[in-house]
Motif scaffolding. Structure first.
Motif, PDB file in Angstrom:
ATOM      1  N   LEU A 159      -8.535   0.176  -7.010  1.00  0.00           N
ATOM      2  CA  LEU A 159      -7.231   0.421  -6.385  1.00  0.00           C
ATOM      3  C   LEU A 159      -6.701  -0.833  -5.706  1.00  0.00           C
ATOM      4  CD1 LEU A 159      -7.892   3.942  -4.804  1.00  0.00           C
ATOM      5  CD2 LEU A 159      -6.357   3.445  -6.716  1.00  0.00           C
ATOM      6  N   LEU A 160      -7.577  -1.529  -5.016  1.00  0.00           N
ATOM      7  CA  LEU A 160      -7.162  -2.741  -4.313  1.00  0.00           C
ATOM      8  C   LEU A 160      -6.748  -3.838  -5.301  1.00  0.00           C
ATOM      9  CD1 LEU A 160      -9.824  -2.913  -1.438  1.00  0.00           C
ATOM     10  CD2 LEU A 160      -7.541  -1.889  -1.412  1.00  0.00           C
ATOM     11  N   ARG A 161      -7.399  -3.887  -6.453  1.00  0.00           N
ATOM     12  CA  ARG A 161      -7.048  -4.906  -7.455  1.00  0.00           C
ATOM     13  C   ARG A 161      -5.696  -4.616  -8.115  1.00  0.00           C
ATOM     14  NH1 ARG A 161     -12.813  -4.656  -8.524  1.00  0.00           N
ATOM     15  NH2 ARG A 161     -13.775  -6.650  -7.926  1.00  0.00           N
ATOM     16  N   LYS A 162      -5.204  -3.405  -7.962  1.00  0.00           N
ATOM     17  CA  LYS A 162      -3.891  -3.058  -8.504  1.00  0.00           C
ATOM     18  C   LYS A 162      -2.796  -3.113  -7.439  1.00  0.00           C
ATOM     19  CE  LYS A 162      -4.999  -2.280 -12.782  1.00  0.00           C
ATOM     20  NZ  LYS A 162      -4.409  -3.118 -13.870  1.00  0.00           N
ATOM     21  N   THR A 163      -3.147  -3.576  -6.258  1.00  0.00           N
ATOM     22  CA  THR A 163      -2.164  -3.577  -5.159  1.00  0.00           C
ATOM     23  C   THR A 163      -2.150  -4.895  -4.387  1.00  0.00           C
ATOM     24  OG1 THR A 163      -3.833  -2.462  -3.777  1.00  0.00           O
ATOM     25  CG2 THR A 163      -2.168  -1.071  -4.828  1.00  0.00           C
ATOM     26  N   ILE A 164      -3.289  -5.300  -3.835  1.00  0.00           N
ATOM     27  CA  ILE A 164      -3.325  -6.479  -2.960  1.00  0.00           C
ATOM     28  C   ILE A 164      -3.491  -7.742  -3.798  1.00  0.00           C
ATOM     29  CG2 ILE A 164      -4.326  -7.452  -0.848  1.00  0.00           C
ATOM     30  CD1 ILE A 164      -5.526  -4.771  -0.227  1.00  0.00           C
ATOM     31  N   GLN A 165      -2.509  -8.007  -4.624  1.00  0.00           N
ATOM     32  CA  GLN A 165      -2.522  -9.178  -5.486  1.00  0.00           C
ATOM     33  C   GLN A 165      -1.437 -10.151  -5.050  1.00  0.00           C
ATOM     34  OE1 GLN A 165      -4.529 -10.156  -7.824  1.00  0.00           O
ATOM     35  NE2 GLN A 165      -5.610  -8.366  -8.630  1.00  0.00           N
ATOM     36  N   LEU A 166      -1.758 -11.443  -5.070  1.00  0.00           N
ATOM     37  CA  LEU A 166      -0.761 -12.451  -4.728  1.00  0.00           C
ATOM     38  C   LEU A 166       0.368 -12.462  -5.764  1.00  0.00           C
ATOM     39  CD1 LEU A 166       0.061 -14.763  -2.848  1.00  0.00           C
ATOM     40  CD2 LEU A 166      -1.313 -16.312  -4.277  1.00  0.00           C
ATOM     41  N   ASP A 167       0.025 -12.257  -7.026  1.00  0.00           N
ATOM     42  CA  ASP A 167       1.015 -12.197  -8.098  1.00  0.00           C
ATOM     43  C   ASP A 167       1.595 -10.788  -8.172  1.00  0.00           C
ATOM     44  OD1 ASP A 167       2.538 -12.250 -10.370  1.00  0.00           O
ATOM     45  OD2 ASP A 167       0.960 -13.000 -11.698  1.00  0.00           O
ATOM     46  N   PRO A 168       2.887 -10.601  -7.870  1.00  0.00           N
ATOM     47  CA  PRO A 168       3.485  -9.260  -7.889  1.00  0.00           C
ATOM     48  C   PRO A 168       3.356  -8.551  -9.231  1.00  0.00           C
ATOM     49  CG  PRO A 168       4.943 -10.820  -6.800  1.00  0.00           C
ATOM     50  CD  PRO A 168       3.850 -11.625  -7.431  1.00  0.00           C
ATOM     51  N   GLN A 169       3.298  -9.301 -10.318  1.00  0.00           N
ATOM     52  CA  GLN A 169       3.213  -8.688 -11.636  1.00  0.00           C
ATOM     53  C   GLN A 169       1.880  -7.991 -11.882  1.00  0.00           C
ATOM     54  OE1 GLN A 169       4.199 -11.606 -14.621  1.00  0.00           O
ATOM     55  NE2 GLN A 169       6.272 -11.931 -13.846  1.00  0.00           N
ATOM     56  N   LEU A 170       0.892  -8.273 -11.063  1.00  0.00           N
ATOM     57  CA  LEU A 170      -0.419  -7.643 -11.213  1.00  0.00           C
ATOM     58  C   LEU A 170      -0.541  -6.359 -10.394  1.00  0.00           C
ATOM     59  CD1 LEU A 170      -2.734 -10.804 -11.068  1.00  0.00           C
ATOM     60  CD2 LEU A 170      -1.852  -9.608 -13.087  1.00  0.00           C
ATOM     61  N   ARG A 171       0.500  -6.008  -9.674  1.00  0.00           N
ATOM     62  CA  ARG A 171       0.481  -4.788  -8.866  1.00  0.00           C
ATOM     63  C   ARG A 171       1.063  -3.624  -9.675  1.00  0.00           C
ATOM     64  NH1 ARG A 171       3.765  -7.798  -4.027  1.00  0.00           N
ATOM     65  NH2 ARG A 171       2.447  -9.694  -3.956  1.00  0.00           N
ATOM     66  N   SER A 172       0.468  -2.453  -9.532  1.00  0.00           N
ATOM     67  CA  SER A 172       0.936  -1.295 -10.306  1.00  0.00           C
ATOM     68  C   SER A 172       0.654   0.003  -9.580  1.00  0.00           C
ATOM     69  CB  SER A 172       0.275  -1.279 -11.680  1.00  0.00           C
ATOM     70  OG  SER A 172       0.597  -0.099 -12.385  1.00  0.00           O
ATOM     71  N   LEU A 173       1.705   0.694  -9.188  1.00  0.00           N
ATOM     72  CA  LEU A 173       1.578   1.984  -8.511  1.00  0.00           C
ATOM     73  C   LEU A 173       1.096   3.056  -9.489  1.00  0.00           C
ATOM     74  CD1 LEU A 173       2.063   2.952  -5.621  1.00  0.00           C
ATOM     75  CD2 LEU A 173       4.380   3.617  -6.301  1.00  0.00           C
ATOM     76  N   SER A 174       1.606   3.016 -10.710  1.00  0.00           N
ATOM     77  CA  SER A 174       1.200   4.003 -11.716  1.00  0.00           C
ATOM     78  C   SER A 174      -0.277   3.884 -12.045  1.00  0.00           C
ATOM     79  CB  SER A 174       2.032   3.824 -12.991  1.00  0.00           C
ATOM     80  OG  SER A 174       3.402   4.081 -12.739  1.00  0.00           O
ATOM     81  N   SER A 175      -0.794   2.653 -12.089  1.00  0.00           N
ATOM     82  CA  SER A 175      -2.215   2.459 -12.361  1.00  0.00           C
ATOM     83  C   SER A 175      -3.066   3.060 -11.251  1.00  0.00           C
ATOM     84  CB  SER A 175      -2.529   0.967 -12.508  1.00  0.00           C
ATOM     85  OG  SER A 175      -1.879   0.415 -13.646  1.00  0.00           O
ATOM     86  N   CYS A 176      -2.581   2.966 -10.029  1.00  0.00           N
ATOM     87  CA  CYS A 176      -3.308   3.553  -8.890  1.00  0.00           C
ATOM     88  C   CYS A 176      -3.410   5.069  -9.039  1.00  0.00           C
ATOM     89  CB  CYS A 176      -2.622   3.192  -7.580  1.00  0.00           C
ATOM     90  SG  CYS A 176      -2.779   1.461  -7.105  1.00  0.00           S
ATOM     91  N   VAL A 177      -2.316   5.694  -9.430  1.00  0.00           N
ATOM     92  CA  VAL A 177      -2.319   7.149  -9.621  1.00  0.00           C
ATOM     93  C   VAL A 177      -3.303   7.526 -10.728  1.00  0.00           C
ATOM     94  CG1 VAL A 177      -0.940   9.147 -10.289  1.00  0.00           C
ATOM     95  CG2 VAL A 177       0.033   7.422  -8.769  1.00  0.00           C
ATOM     96  N   SER A 178      -3.330   6.741 -11.799  1.00  0.00           N
ATOM     97  CA  SER A 178      -4.259   7.014 -12.903  1.00  0.00           C
ATOM     98  C   SER A 178      -5.707   6.878 -12.448  1.00  0.00           C
ATOM     99  CB  SER A 178      -3.987   6.051 -14.062  1.00  0.00           C
ATOM    100  OG  SER A 178      -2.683   6.227 -14.576  1.00  0.00           O
ATOM    101  N   ILE A 179      -5.992   5.865 -11.636  1.00  0.00           N
ATOM    102  CA  ILE A 179      -7.356   5.660 -11.126  1.00  0.00           C
ATOM    103  C   ILE A 179      -7.785   6.847 -10.260  1.00  0.00           C
ATOM    104  CG2 ILE A 179      -8.770   4.252  -9.571  1.00  0.00           C
ATOM    105  CD1 ILE A 179      -7.087   1.828 -10.532  1.00  0.00           C
ATOM    106  N   ILE A 180      -6.882   7.295  -9.398  1.00  0.00           N
ATOM    107  CA  ILE A 180      -7.193   8.429  -8.518  1.00  0.00           C
ATOM    108  C   ILE A 180      -7.400   9.701  -9.337  1.00  0.00           C
ATOM    109  CG2 ILE A 180      -6.283   9.920  -6.692  1.00  0.00           C
ATOM    110  CD1 ILE A 180      -4.805   7.430  -5.616  1.00  0.00           C
TER     111      ILE A 180
END
Length: 401
Positions: free
Chosen positions: A359-380
């Protein structure tokens, strides 16, 4: 008799050094939302500014469409209310309001009941002309009256509009906003007041999913929250289920609306915002997609805090180190280390470090393009599905210790 060293005489036992005091004050300042200069908030100077007519039109529209659900407009007196807290632009209190409704048991009979509401008073609002307080108030109304957001289970409900006076002589009227009352308060207070409750990892994930669904709804409706943090996340008991909770987003006064063509976020809270949100150079406007990515970064910091049961920055010795880690991209590995340490230090921890790290790797990224809210929902969802297949789901999501 030996002479006491000079430094011991000048530094009495229990005293606070200037460096400690300075760091403490820096921490306090960093927890408050910082509002940008109004002249920098719009990328298009031709965008019309909200005014008193805009405010009256919005209130009229709200009560024409939802008058049966909203609390009638009336005056509220702070002396009869309970203080809840204060932010950069508003004071928050709690009050019980008497309501009337047709009886469900007898025809023609009207019954009365009490409803708890939160009352938000803008600190700086001038109805005669555009002001930061009026702009914030109108932004809040516009978002809360959106049909999709108004009915969303993870967006705090608007309960009505009221009024009072800013001065003791009652000559300066002021509109106030009514919101549904959260019995368990905001997430930051929930950690403090419910320290006797240990939440399971699954229940923490449910908090994160609720928050993600609220943010996804905002983004789909053309809104960036802009100030995602525990103080703007309300905790409610889950209806009909003992010991379960629901979280909802609140405080949209500093949000950015896509149709307004804003090139910069109206405000930010230093400790909780994305690294690009604090940049001083306003010459390059942010796209709406880039703004949404700042919400995802803040969401990741909230995930981290939910998992360790406290605001993540409390583990830092110096406030300046937080911004440095953000700007150089080292906050992600440090955050994962925080989760690993929490899991190791807590003997009865049930944290799934791998899931949290994902979850953290899909959110706390310096590069905005590596962040994904949908991926977080899928992980959960994937974890919950696997959990359900290997263990029965307990009706209670918390354990009292």
């Amino acid at each position: 008799m030996a002479t006491m060293p000079t430094h011991a005489r000048l530094q009495p036992q229990g005293s606070v050094s200037l460096s400690d005091f300075r760091n403490s004050m820096a921490r306090a300042r960093a927890t408050f939302t910082q509002v940008r200069n109004a002249t920098k908030q719009s990328a298009d100077d031709a965008t019309p500014k909200p005014d008193f007519i805009t405010f009256v039109s919005l209130v009229s529209e709200a009560y024409q469409a939802h008058h049966d659900d909203l609390i009638p407009v009336q005056q509220y007196k702070p002396s009869l209310e309970t203080f809840q807290g204060k932010g950069h632009t508003s004071l928050v209190t709690h009050a019980a309001v008497m309501r009337s409704a047709p009886s469900t048991f007898a025809r023609g009979v009207v019954s009365s009941f009490s409803e708890g509401v939160v009352i938000k008073r803008p600190r700086d609002i001038k109805l005669g002309k555009s002001s930061s307080g009026l702009t914030s108030f109108i932004t809040e109304l516009r978002i809360r009256l959106h049909p999709t957001l108004r009915a969303h289970p993870h967006i705090a409900r608007l309960r009505g509009i009221g009024w009072d006076f800013q001065d003791e002589d009652a000559t300066i009227p002021r509109p106030i906003l009514l919101e549904e009352f959260a019995p368990l308060g905001a997430l930051d207070n929930f950690w403090k007041n419910w320290n006797f409750v240990r939440m399971t990892f699954k229940s923490k994930l449910e908090f994160c999913r609720d928050l993600a669904e609220g943010l996804r709804a905002l983004h789909a409706c053309g809104v960036v929250h802009g100030d995602v943090k525990p103080a703007n996340i309300l905790v409610f008991p889950c209806p009909g289920t003992r010991g379960s909770f629901v979280v909802k987003l609140t405080d949209f006064g500093h949000s950015a609306i896509e149709s307004d063509r804003q090139g910069i976020l109206p405000a930010f809270t230093p400790q909780w915002c994305a690294p690009e949100a604090t940049r001083e150079d306003d010459s390059q406007a942010m796209s709406f997609t880039e703004m949404k990515c700042t919400d995802v970064y803040s969401y990741g910091l909230v995930i981290l805090s939910i998992m360790i049961g406290r605001s993540f920055y409390l583990d830092y010795e110096q406030v300046e180190d937080i911004q440095r880690d953000k700007q150089v991209g080292t906050l992600l590995p440090r955050s994962i280390q925080q989760v690993e340490k929490e899991d190791k230090d807590c003997m009865d921890s049930d944290l799934e470090v791998g899931t949290v790290s994902a979850l953290l790797r899909k959110t706390i990224q310096l590069d905005p393009q590596l962040r994904s809210l949908s991926s977080c929902v899928s992980i959960i969802d994937r974890f919950v599905l696997e959990y359900s297949s290997v263990a029965p789901i307990s009706p209670s999501v918390i354990e009292v210790v």
